[in-house]
Design a protein around this motif. Structure first.
Motif, PDB file in Angstrom:
ATOM      1  N   VAL A 116      38.986  30.790  31.490  1.00 38.59           N
ATOM      2  CA  VAL A 116      38.020  30.466  32.537  1.00 38.59           C
ATOM      3  C   VAL A 116      37.778  31.671  33.437  1.00 38.59           C
ATOM      4  O   VAL A 116      38.728  32.303  33.913  1.00 38.59           O
ATOM      5  CB  VAL A 116      38.516  29.273  33.391  1.00 38.59           C
ATOM      6  CG1 VAL A 116      37.479  28.927  34.469  1.00 38.59           C
ATOM      7  CG2 VAL A 116      38.794  28.059  32.507  1.00 38.59           C
ATOM      8  N   ILE A 117      36.509  31.971  33.676  1.00 39.64           N
ATOM      9  CA  ILE A 117      36.126  32.983  34.656  1.00 39.64           C
ATOM     10  C   ILE A 117      35.566  32.230  35.863  1.00 39.64           C
ATOM     11  O   ILE A 117      34.441  31.720  35.822  1.00 39.64           O
ATOM     12  CB  ILE A 117      35.078  33.970  34.097  1.00 39.64           C
ATOM     13  CG1 ILE A 117      35.689  34.796  32.948  1.00 39.64           C
ATOM     14  CG2 ILE A 117      34.585  34.903  35.188  1.00 39.64           C
ATOM     15  CD1 ILE A 117      35.581  34.170  31.599  1.00 39.64           C
ATOM     16  N   PRO A 118      36.331  32.112  36.962  1.00 41.60           N
ATOM     17  CA  PRO A 118      35.946  31.256  38.094  1.00 41.60           C
ATOM     18  C   PRO A 118      35.020  31.960  39.080  1.00 41.60           C
ATOM     19  O   PRO A 118      35.385  32.239  40.224  1.00 41.60           O
ATOM     20  CB  PRO A 118      37.299  30.918  38.727  1.00 41.60           C
ATOM     21  CG  PRO A 118      38.139  32.123  38.465  1.00 41.60           C
ATOM     22  CD  PRO A 118      37.689  32.677  37.134  1.00 41.60           C
ATOM     23  N   VAL A 119      33.784  32.217  38.662  1.00 39.96           N
ATOM     24  CA  VAL A 119      32.852  32.980  39.486  1.00 39.96           C
ATOM     25  C   VAL A 119      32.375  32.169  40.687  1.00 39.96           C
ATOM     26  O   VAL A 119      32.076  32.719  41.731  1.00 39.96           O
ATOM     27  CB  VAL A 119      31.625  33.435  38.656  1.00 39.96           C
ATOM     28  CG1 VAL A 119      30.791  34.422  39.457  1.00 39.96           C
ATOM     29  CG2 VAL A 119      32.051  34.039  37.352  1.00 39.96           C
ATOM     30  N   SER A 120      32.270  30.858  40.523  1.00 37.26           N
ATOM     31  CA  SER A 120      31.670  29.958  41.505  1.00 37.26           C
ATOM     32  C   SER A 120      30.158  30.150  41.508  1.00 37.26           C
ATOM     33  O   SER A 120      29.601  30.888  40.691  1.00 37.26           O
ATOM     34  CB  SER A 120      32.271  30.164  42.895  1.00 37.26           C
ATOM     35  OG  SER A 120      31.919  29.088  43.762  1.00 37.26           O
ATOM     36  N   ARG A 154      26.366  39.434  40.084  1.00 37.86           N
ATOM     37  CA  ARG A 154      27.716  39.413  39.514  1.00 37.86           C
ATOM     38  C   ARG A 154      27.767  38.514  38.276  1.00 37.86           C
ATOM     39  O   ARG A 154      28.449  38.834  37.289  1.00 37.86           O
ATOM     40  CB  ARG A 154      28.715  38.932  40.561  1.00 37.86           C
ATOM     41  CG  ARG A 154      30.148  38.913  40.036  1.00 37.86           C
ATOM     42  CD  ARG A 154      31.136  38.476  41.099  1.00 37.86           C
ATOM     43  NE  ARG A 154      31.237  39.487  42.150  1.00 37.86           N
ATOM     44  CZ  ARG A 154      32.057  39.381  43.195  1.00 37.86           C
ATOM     45  NH1 ARG A 154      32.812  38.291  43.325  1.00 37.86           N
ATOM     46  NH2 ARG A 154      32.103  40.324  44.097  1.00 37.86           N
ATOM     47  N   GLN A 155      27.064  37.398  38.318  1.00 35.98           N
ATOM     48  CA  GLN A 155      27.046  36.506  37.151  1.00 35.98           C
ATOM     49  C   GLN A 155      26.591  37.264  35.908  1.00 35.98           C
ATOM     50  O   GLN A 155      27.212  37.180  34.839  1.00 35.98           O
ATOM     51  CB  GLN A 155      26.105  35.316  37.403  1.00 35.98           C
ATOM     52  CG  GLN A 155      26.428  34.449  38.598  1.00 35.98           C
ATOM     53  CD  GLN A 155      27.504  33.409  38.340  1.00 35.98           C
ATOM     54  OE1 GLN A 155      28.044  33.316  37.241  1.00 35.98           O
ATOM     55  NE2 GLN A 155      27.824  32.641  39.364  1.00 35.98           N
ATOM     56  N   ILE A 156      25.499  38.004  36.049  1.00 35.40           N
ATOM     57  CA  ILE A 156      24.948  38.728  34.895  1.00 35.40           C
ATOM     58  C   ILE A 156      25.895  39.838  34.448  1.00 35.40           C
ATOM     59  O   ILE A 156      26.116  40.045  33.247  1.00 35.40           O
ATOM     60  CB  ILE A 156      23.549  39.265  35.237  1.00 35.40           C
ATOM     61  CG1 ILE A 156      22.570  38.096  35.396  1.00 35.40           C
ATOM     62  CG2 ILE A 156      23.067  40.243  34.174  1.00 35.40           C
ATOM     63  CD1 ILE A 156      21.193  38.494  35.873  1.00 35.40           C
ATOM     64  N   MET A 157      26.469  40.573  35.401  1.00 36.20           N
ATOM     65  CA  MET A 157      27.410  41.632  35.048  1.00 36.20           C
ATOM     66  C   MET A 157      28.585  41.080  34.240  1.00 36.20           C
ATOM     67  O   MET A 157      28.982  41.649  33.210  1.00 36.20           O
ATOM     68  CB  MET A 157      27.934  42.302  36.314  1.00 36.20           C
ATOM     69  CG  MET A 157      28.941  43.422  36.045  1.00 36.20           C
ATOM     70  SD  MET A 157      29.701  44.054  37.567  1.00 36.20           S
ATOM     71  CE  MET A 157      30.815  42.691  37.973  1.00 36.20           C
ATOM     72  N   LEU A 158      29.128  39.937  34.671  1.00 35.55           N
ATOM     73  CA  LEU A 158      30.290  39.373  33.984  1.00 35.55           C
ATOM     74  C   LEU A 158      29.914  38.793  32.626  1.00 35.55           C
ATOM     75  O   LEU A 158      30.699  38.875  31.672  1.00 35.55           O
ATOM     76  CB  LEU A 158      30.954  38.308  34.855  1.00 35.55           C
ATOM     77  CG  LEU A 158      31.558  38.828  36.176  1.00 35.55           C
ATOM     78  CD1 LEU A 158      32.202  37.681  36.953  1.00 35.55           C
ATOM     79  CD2 LEU A 158      32.567  39.929  35.922  1.00 35.55           C
ATOM     80  N   LEU A 159      28.722  38.216  32.527  1.00 35.87           N
ATOM     81  CA  LEU A 159      28.265  37.750  31.216  1.00 35.87           C
ATOM     82  C   LEU A 159      28.193  38.918  30.234  1.00 35.87           C
ATOM     83  O   LEU A 159      28.568  38.785  29.060  1.00 35.87           O
ATOM     84  CB  LEU A 159      26.894  37.090  31.329  1.00 35.87           C
ATOM     85  CG  LEU A 159      26.834  35.695  31.961  1.00 35.87           C
ATOM     86  CD1 LEU A 159      25.384  35.257  32.170  1.00 35.87           C
ATOM     87  CD2 LEU A 159      27.564  34.672  31.098  1.00 35.87           C
ATOM     88  N   GLN A 160      27.750  40.060  30.720  1.00 31.35           N
ATOM     89  CA  GLN A 160      27.651  41.238  29.864  1.00 31.35           C
ATOM     90  C   GLN A 160      29.023  41.834  29.549  1.00 31.35           C
ATOM     91  O   GLN A 160      29.320  42.170  28.399  1.00 31.35           O
ATOM     92  CB  GLN A 160      26.777  42.302  30.539  1.00 31.35           C
ATOM     93  CG  GLN A 160      25.312  41.937  30.653  1.00 31.35           C
ATOM     94  CD  GLN A 160      24.523  42.997  31.408  1.00 31.35           C
ATOM     95  OE1 GLN A 160      24.837  43.336  32.547  1.00 31.35           O
ATOM     96  NE2 GLN A 160      23.479  43.527  30.777  1.00 31.35           N
ATOM     97  N   ASP A 161      29.864  41.958  30.578  1.00 32.39           N
ATOM     98  CA  ASP A 161      31.121  42.690  30.414  1.00 32.39           C
ATOM     99  C   ASP A 161      32.226  41.863  29.782  1.00 32.39           C
ATOM    100  O   ASP A 161      33.045  42.388  29.019  1.00 32.39           O
ATOM    101  CB  ASP A 161      31.606  43.215  31.775  1.00 32.39           C
ATOM    102  CG  ASP A 161      30.655  44.243  32.372  1.00 32.39           C
ATOM    103  OD1 ASP A 161      29.759  44.722  31.647  1.00 32.39           O
ATOM    104  OD2 ASP A 161      30.811  44.561  33.572  1.00 32.39           O
TER     105      ASP A 161
END
Length: 444
Positions: A156-160, A166-173
């Motif tokens: 789980v990545i708990p971005v909230s 940040r959502q897009i960066m984490l989806l990519q990374d």
């Protein structure tokens, strides 16, 4: 992996009904013994716990409504001692004090288990990464999905909610295969990808588990096209448990969502009389929590308008619910016609020139109520016009034809005349992780 709990998800209906009857009997007795509010309610109706022997007897029992939760704020409906409560959440009310719900350790175990069932039905599997873009905190969505996904064995990545960059960066990374959020926020992310010329196929994202607001097939089509995912509906509400009360199966999209009725027994009742309606009828959805310990509810009036049916339950034996077409308390009555915003959305879905982002503006002139539809043009159509000003939309023969056809179809399908205004993309307020307000009622 087709099921998280194959035994209970495929239990014969006869055995499932026997389990429900046993749990209902225990529930009514416990509420009578432990919760003065329910004891008084049953006394007023001259009902003893022994009178309730099966789910067919539920109609004898009183409804529980949100006002009852507020009147007993904060802990008046709890059925256990305070020291037995492991967690407190609050519903996302916008006025007054929130409605408080509590969970024992056993409740949290069931919460995680029903979420795990839901995620498997959505196509998630152990070892996948899930980006959780539901809000954390007092709202049940974030933590509910979090612990259910961990229970399944996901990372789980708990971005909230919010923080789209940040959502897009984490989806990519991070290479997440699944995302959980509201459908309107999924559209926001999809639109942002397009603006930045990020190819959706460059992401590993495959699944979107969407809930917390009503949505339709047009929204699904937009999310799936914009993110390259299979999008399914997860349903729930804090007063009953949280998300994971029901879930759509990714291989049975469009046929409804399975209700985990070993824990949450559903009814459909008439919005005006409260009388139970037969299977397949449209009315208000009502739930009885069969296993919850800390704060069980009898016949909780959700205000959500839908239907329930068994004839489309293919993989599982549990009943399905249709999409939420609106809320009993949000239904607009315009010149004598009952109107839900999803009816307008269903018409908009037939016009590829238009996006899924729209808003109804309700006004009153004298004694006459009027509804105006604001809807954004599809990005490709808008760019093809050379980014004109709003008044210049009228110069396009194609858009003039769409405008005429749309107004006529709204009138024919819904029975109301509505003025339609086309808007440029990204000009109608978006959700930033929360629920999108489809109706602006200026009469209030």
């Amino acid at each position: 992996m087709q099921y998280y709990n194959q035994y209970i998800e495929t239990l014969s209906r006869e055995k499932l009904r026997a389990l429900q009857n046993e749990r209902l009997q225990n529930l009514v007795q416990r509420l009578y013994d432990k919760v003065p509010f329910y004891r008084q309610k049953l006394y007023e109706k001259s009902i003893r716990p022994a009178d309730i022997k099966m789910v067919e007897d539920l109609h004898k029992l009183p409804f529980t409504k949100k006002t009852d939760l507020r009147d007993n704020y904060p802990f008046g409906l709890f059925a256990v001692l305070q020291e037995e409560v492991s967690r407190l959440h609050c519903s996302s009310g916008t006025t007054g004090k929130p409605t408080v719900v509590g969970y024992t350790r056993a409740d949290l175990d069931i919460f995680s288990e029903t979420i795990a069932r839901s995620l498997v039905a959505a196509g998630c599997r152990p070892g996948m990464k899930m980006q959780n873009a539901y809000g954390y905190g007092l709202f049940t969505g974030g933590l509910g999905l979090h612990y259910g996904a961990e229970r399944l064995g996901m990372t789980v990545i708990p971005v909230s909610g919010g923080m789209t960059d940040r959502q897009i960066m984490l989806l990519q990374d991070f290479g997440c295969e699944a995302i959980c959020c509201t459908p309107s926020y999924a559209l926001t992310i999809a639109e942002e990808l397009q603006k930045r010329n990020i190819d959706k196929d460059s992401l590993k994202l495959k699944l979107a588990v969407l809930g917390a607001e009503p949505w339709t097939e047009s929204i699904r089509a937009g999310v799936e096209a914009g993110l390259g995912v299979t999008a399914t509906n997860i349903y729930g509400l804090s007063e009953v448990m949280g998300p994971g009360v029901s879930q759509e199966d990714y291989e049975e999209k469009g046929t409804g969502s399975y209700i985990w009725e070993d824990h949450f027994y559903p009814e459909i009742v008439d919005a005006d009389t409260g009388e139970p309606l037969p299977e397949g009828s449209t009315g208000v959805l009502v739930f009885t929590t069969l296993t919850k310990e800390a704060m069980p509810v009898l016949r909780y009036w959700t205000n959500d308008i839908t239907s329930i049916y068994y004839d489309k339950s293919f993989k599982r034996t549990h009943v399905k619910m249709g999409p939420i077409i609106g809320r009993a308390d949000d239904m607009l009555i315009i010149r004598g016609v009952n109107l839900f915003h999803t009816q307008v959305e269903a018409v908009l879905n037939d016009f590829p020139e238009l996006s899924a982002n729209y808003q109804l503006i309700v006004t009153r002139e004298g004694t006459m109520d009027n509804v105006v539809v604001h809807v954004e043009l599809h990005q490709d159509i808008f760019h093809g016009l050379g980014r004109p000003g709003e008044d210049e939309f009228k110069n396009s023969d194609r858009l003039q034809q769409v405008h005429r056809s749309l107004q006529k179809k709204i009138k024919d399908n819904i029975g109301l005349s509505m003025q339609v205004y086309f808007k440029a993309p990204a000009t109608i307020p978006r959700s930033e992780g929360g629920k999108l307000n489809r109706i602006v009622d200026k009469r209030k």
